[in-house]
Design a protein around this motif. Structure first.
Motif, PDB file in Angstrom:
ATOM      1  N   SER A  95      40.132  40.783  48.864  1.00  0.00           N
ATOM      2  CA  SER A  95      40.006  39.996  50.186  1.00  0.00           C
ATOM      3  C   SER A  95      41.572  40.013  50.726  1.00  0.00           C
ATOM      4  CB  SER A  95      39.872  38.576  49.931  1.00  0.00           C
ATOM      5  OG  SER A  95      40.639  37.592  49.050  1.00  0.00           O
ATOM      6  N   VAL A  96      41.682  39.409  52.087  1.00  0.00           N
ATOM      7  CA  VAL A  96      42.794  39.125  52.500  1.00  0.00           C
ATOM      8  C   VAL A  96      42.751  37.852  53.534  1.00  0.00           C
ATOM      9  CG1 VAL A  96      42.486  40.447  54.925  1.00  0.00           C
ATOM     10  CG2 VAL A  96      44.732  40.074  54.045  1.00  0.00           C
ATOM     11  N   CYS A  97      43.975  37.076  53.697  1.00  0.00           N
ATOM     12  CA  CYS A  97      43.963  35.990  54.080  1.00  0.00           C
ATOM     13  C   CYS A  97      42.952  34.986  53.796  1.00  0.00           C
ATOM     14  CB  CYS A  97      43.902  36.150  55.808  1.00  0.00           C
ATOM     15  SG  CYS A  97      44.463  34.952  56.632  1.00  0.00           S
ATOM     16  N   GLU A  98      42.262  34.190  54.768  1.00  0.00           N
ATOM     17  CA  GLU A  98      41.311  33.341  53.976  1.00  0.00           C
ATOM     18  C   GLU A  98      40.051  33.819  53.587  1.00  0.00           C
ATOM     19  OE1 GLU A  98      42.223  33.662  57.377  1.00  0.00           O
ATOM     20  OE2 GLU A  98      42.005  31.841  58.571  1.00  0.00           O
ATOM     21  N   GLY A  99      39.942  35.329  53.537  1.00  0.00           N
ATOM     22  CA  GLY A  99      38.560  35.762  52.824  1.00  0.00           C
ATOM     23  C   GLY A  99      38.658  35.390  51.480  1.00  0.00           C
ATOM     24  N   ALA A 100      39.855  35.035  50.865  1.00  0.00           N
ATOM     25  CA  ALA A 100      39.846  34.528  49.322  1.00  0.00           C
ATOM     26  C   ALA A 100      38.920  33.285  49.297  1.00  0.00           C
ATOM     27  CB  ALA A 100      41.281  34.251  48.896  1.00  0.00           C
ATOM     28  N   LEU A 101      38.641  32.588  50.128  1.00  0.00           N
ATOM     29  CA  LEU A 101      37.957  31.444  50.099  1.00  0.00           C
ATOM     30  C   LEU A 101      36.772  31.455  50.180  1.00  0.00           C
ATOM     31  CD1 LEU A 101      39.717  29.016  52.776  1.00  0.00           C
ATOM     32  CD2 LEU A 101      39.806  29.026  50.275  1.00  0.00           C
ATOM     33  N   LEU A 102      36.079  32.781  50.868  1.00  0.00           N
ATOM     34  CA  LEU A 102      34.578  33.278  50.725  1.00  0.00           C
ATOM     35  C   LEU A 102      34.604  33.795  49.239  1.00  0.00           C
ATOM     36  CD1 LEU A 102      34.509  35.234  54.247  1.00  0.00           C
ATOM     37  CD2 LEU A 102      33.304  32.971  53.738  1.00  0.00           C
ATOM     38  N   LEU A 103      35.405  34.513  48.881  1.00  0.00           N
ATOM     39  CA  LEU A 103      35.361  34.691  47.412  1.00  0.00           C
ATOM     40  C   LEU A 103      35.450  33.764  46.639  1.00  0.00           C
ATOM     41  CD1 LEU A 103      37.631  38.232  46.844  1.00  0.00           C
ATOM     42  CD2 LEU A 103      35.252  38.182  47.482  1.00  0.00           C
ATOM     43  N   ALA A 104      36.124  32.761  46.353  1.00  0.00           N
ATOM     44  CA  ALA A 104      36.205  31.556  45.816  1.00  0.00           C
ATOM     45  C   ALA A 104      34.862  30.963  45.982  1.00  0.00           C
ATOM     46  CB  ALA A 104      37.156  30.736  46.005  1.00  0.00           C
ATOM     47  N   ASN A 105      34.306  30.783  47.058  1.00  0.00           N
ATOM     48  CA  ASN A 105      33.141  29.924  47.289  1.00  0.00           C
ATOM     49  C   ASN A 105      31.835  30.459  46.646  1.00  0.00           C
ATOM     50  OD1 ASN A 105      31.311  28.053  48.990  1.00  0.00           O
ATOM     51  ND2 ASN A 105      30.360  29.973  49.618  1.00  0.00           N
ATOM     52  N   ALA A 106      32.102  31.998  46.465  1.00  0.00           N
ATOM     53  CA  ALA A 106      30.962  32.920  45.778  1.00  0.00           C
ATOM     54  C   ALA A 106      31.006  32.804  44.338  1.00  0.00           C
ATOM     55  CB  ALA A 106      30.998  34.102  46.234  1.00  0.00           C
ATOM     56  N   GLY A 107      32.223  32.258  43.746  1.00  0.00           N
ATOM     57  CA  GLY A 107      32.645  32.307  42.337  1.00  0.00           C
ATOM     58  C   GLY A 107      33.008  33.338  41.875  1.00  0.00           C
ATOM     59  N   LEU A 108      33.616  34.436  42.808  1.00  0.00           N
ATOM     60  CA  LEU A 108      34.230  35.509  42.415  1.00  0.00           C
ATOM     61  C   LEU A 108      35.772  35.826  42.094  1.00  0.00           C
ATOM     62  CD1 LEU A 108      32.080  37.716  45.166  1.00  0.00           C
ATOM     63  CD2 LEU A 108      31.907  37.374  42.465  1.00  0.00           C
ATOM     64  N   LEU A 109      36.435  34.305  41.986  1.00  0.00           N
ATOM     65  CA  LEU A 109      37.833  34.438  41.715  1.00  0.00           C
ATOM     66  C   LEU A 109      37.931  33.286  40.575  1.00  0.00           C
ATOM     67  CD1 LEU A 109      39.650  34.285  45.123  1.00  0.00           C
ATOM     68  CD2 LEU A 109      39.436  36.171  43.664  1.00  0.00           C
ATOM     69  N   THR A 110      37.048  32.945  40.057  1.00  0.00           N
ATOM     70  CA  THR A 110      37.168  32.025  38.839  1.00  0.00           C
ATOM     71  C   THR A 110      37.792  32.770  37.672  1.00  0.00           C
ATOM     72  OG1 THR A 110      35.222  30.845  39.587  1.00  0.00           O
ATOM     73  CG2 THR A 110      35.793  30.265  37.341  1.00  0.00           C
ATOM     74  N   HIS A 111      38.728  32.352  36.975  1.00  0.00           N
ATOM     75  CA  HIS A 111      39.558  32.744  35.827  1.00  0.00           C
ATOM     76  C   HIS A 111      40.488  33.624  36.345  1.00  0.00           C
ATOM     77  CE1 HIS A 111      37.236  29.918  33.586  1.00  0.00           C
ATOM     78  NE2 HIS A 111      36.073  30.796  33.738  1.00  0.00           N
ATOM     79  N   TYR A 112      40.789  33.764  37.717  1.00  0.00           N
ATOM     80  CA  TYR A 112      41.598  35.009  38.271  1.00  0.00           C
ATOM     81  C   TYR A 112      42.764  34.456  39.046  1.00  0.00           C
ATOM     82  CZ  TYR A 112      38.407  38.810  37.180  1.00  0.00           C
ATOM     83  OH  TYR A 112      37.371  39.535  36.584  1.00  0.00           O
ATOM     84  N   LYS A 113      43.835  34.915  38.753  1.00  0.00           N
ATOM     85  CA  LYS A 113      45.117  34.631  39.803  1.00  0.00           C
ATOM     86  C   LYS A 113      44.646  35.155  41.300  1.00  0.00           C
ATOM     87  CE  LYS A 113      48.851  35.437  36.192  1.00  0.00           C
ATOM     88  NZ  LYS A 113      49.820  36.207  35.749  1.00  0.00           N
ATOM     89  N   ALA A 114      45.026  34.376  42.198  1.00  0.00           N
ATOM     90  CA  ALA A 114      44.766  34.786  43.595  1.00  0.00           C
ATOM     91  C   ALA A 114      45.591  34.059  44.418  1.00  0.00           C
ATOM     92  CB  ALA A 114      43.085  34.191  43.717  1.00  0.00           C
ATOM     93  N   THR A 115      45.612  34.498  45.704  1.00  0.00           N
ATOM     94  CA  THR A 115      46.528  34.059  46.927  1.00  0.00           C
ATOM     95  C   THR A 115      45.430  34.080  48.306  1.00  0.00           C
ATOM     96  OG1 THR A 115      48.559  33.784  47.850  1.00  0.00           O
ATOM     97  CG2 THR A 115      47.875  35.869  47.551  1.00  0.00           C
ATOM     98  N   THR A 116      46.235  33.168  49.214  1.00  0.00           N
ATOM     99  CA  THR A 116      45.532  33.262  50.597  1.00  0.00           C
ATOM    100  C   THR A 116      46.893  33.053  51.502  1.00  0.00           C
ATOM    101  OG1 THR A 116      43.709  32.408  51.937  1.00  0.00           O
ATOM    102  CG2 THR A 116      44.982  30.746  50.546  1.00  0.00           C
ATOM    103  N   HIS A 117      46.412  32.917  52.802  1.00  0.00           N
ATOM    104  CA  HIS A 117      47.175  32.456  53.828  1.00  0.00           C
ATOM    105  C   HIS A 117      47.959  31.154  53.448  1.00  0.00           C
ATOM    106  CE1 HIS A 117      48.514  30.924  57.781  1.00  0.00           C
ATOM    107  NE2 HIS A 117      48.461  32.218  58.276  1.00  0.00           N
ATOM    108  N   TRP A 118      49.121  30.980  53.711  1.00  0.00           N
ATOM    109  CA  TRP A 118      49.903  29.857  53.386  1.00  0.00           C
ATOM    110  C   TRP A 118      49.271  28.600  53.821  1.00  0.00           C
ATOM    111  CZ3 TRP A 118      51.708  26.443  57.028  1.00  0.00           C
ATOM    112  CH2 TRP A 118      51.841  26.707  57.991  1.00  0.00           C
TER     113      TRP A 118
END
Length: 228
Positions: A115-138
């Motif tokens: 993902s890029v930018c706030e797309g990380a929130l869409l991954l997070a909402n889908a449970g796809l970033l749980t237990h991973y390091k991740a970032t998003t727009h500041w």
């Protein structure tokens, strides 16, 4: 559409998406070539209904196909790239089971879930970033921190953790694309694209990344308006 031996990259777009979050990976990945100068990738812009969507700034993008058409075509998704967008439209996609299920489905067999930018929130909402390091727009770091089990990294261009790759705000997608090209195709392929698009940045600005004290919208928080 036909299946092929090229590396298939899928960008699921939606109304209000950020233009550069889509066009940067579309162009950069499409520059990757094999040693005999044939395309090494195929980038699919896919929308829920297949109808044209407008970006946050009103630019019209026509997807190649709908979610259903892509799934029925039997094309292997090697990499899924989830873009960010206008917060209100982002919330709409977080509530949208069709969008969420589509990215979950593609992620199951993808080599990379990105993902890029706030797309990380869409991954997070889908449970796809749980237990991973991740970032998003500041500005949306506090939103991402509200999701349990995500190890949020601040003030970085992108983060690689296993097969999860997440980028910071908008322009970070350029550096993220190059990292992915290195990981998938190697240093030589990445340097060839760098030369082609003359990516040797030297911005005339020396600003620092700000820190956000709160999530811009309650609907983007875990357990907020978009949960459940």
């Amino acid at each position: 559409m036909e299946t092929s031996t090229v590396y298939n990259i899928v960008i699921p777009i939606y109304e209000g998406v950020d233009l550069l979050d889509v066009t940067v990976p579309y162009e950069v990945f499409n520059w990757v070539q094999t040693r005999d100068k044939t395309p090494a990738t195929k980038v699919y812009l896919v929308g829920q209904s297949g109808a044209a969507v407008k970006t946050r700034d009103g630019f019209t993008i026509i997807p190649e196909c709908s979610f259903e058409q892509f799934e029925n075509a039997g094309i292997t998704c090697n990499l899924i790239w989830v873009p960010g967008g206008d917060p209100a439209n982002l919330e709409a996609q977080m509530k949208n089971a069709c969008y969420t299920n589509f990215i979950i489905g593609l992620s199951k067999n993808a080599d990379y879930v990105t993902s890029v930018c706030e797309g990380a929130l869409l991954l997070a909402n889908a449970g796809l970033l749980t237990h991973y390091k991740a970032t998003t727009h500041w500005a949306f770091i506090p939103c991402l921190k509200s999701y349990p089990g995500i190890y949020v990294q601040e003030n970085v261009r992108f983060v690689v953790d296993g097969n999860r790759v997440t980028g910071g705000g908008v322009s970070s997608g350029l550096d993220e694309c190059f990292e992915l090209i290195i990981l998938i195709f190697g240093q030589e392929a990445a340097e060839a694209v760098q030369k082609t698009i003359q990516y040797y940045p030297d911005p005339p600005l020396k600003g620092k990344v700000p820190e956000a004290s709160a999530c811009p919208s309650e609907g983007l928080l875990h357990g907020g308006l978009c949960s459940g």
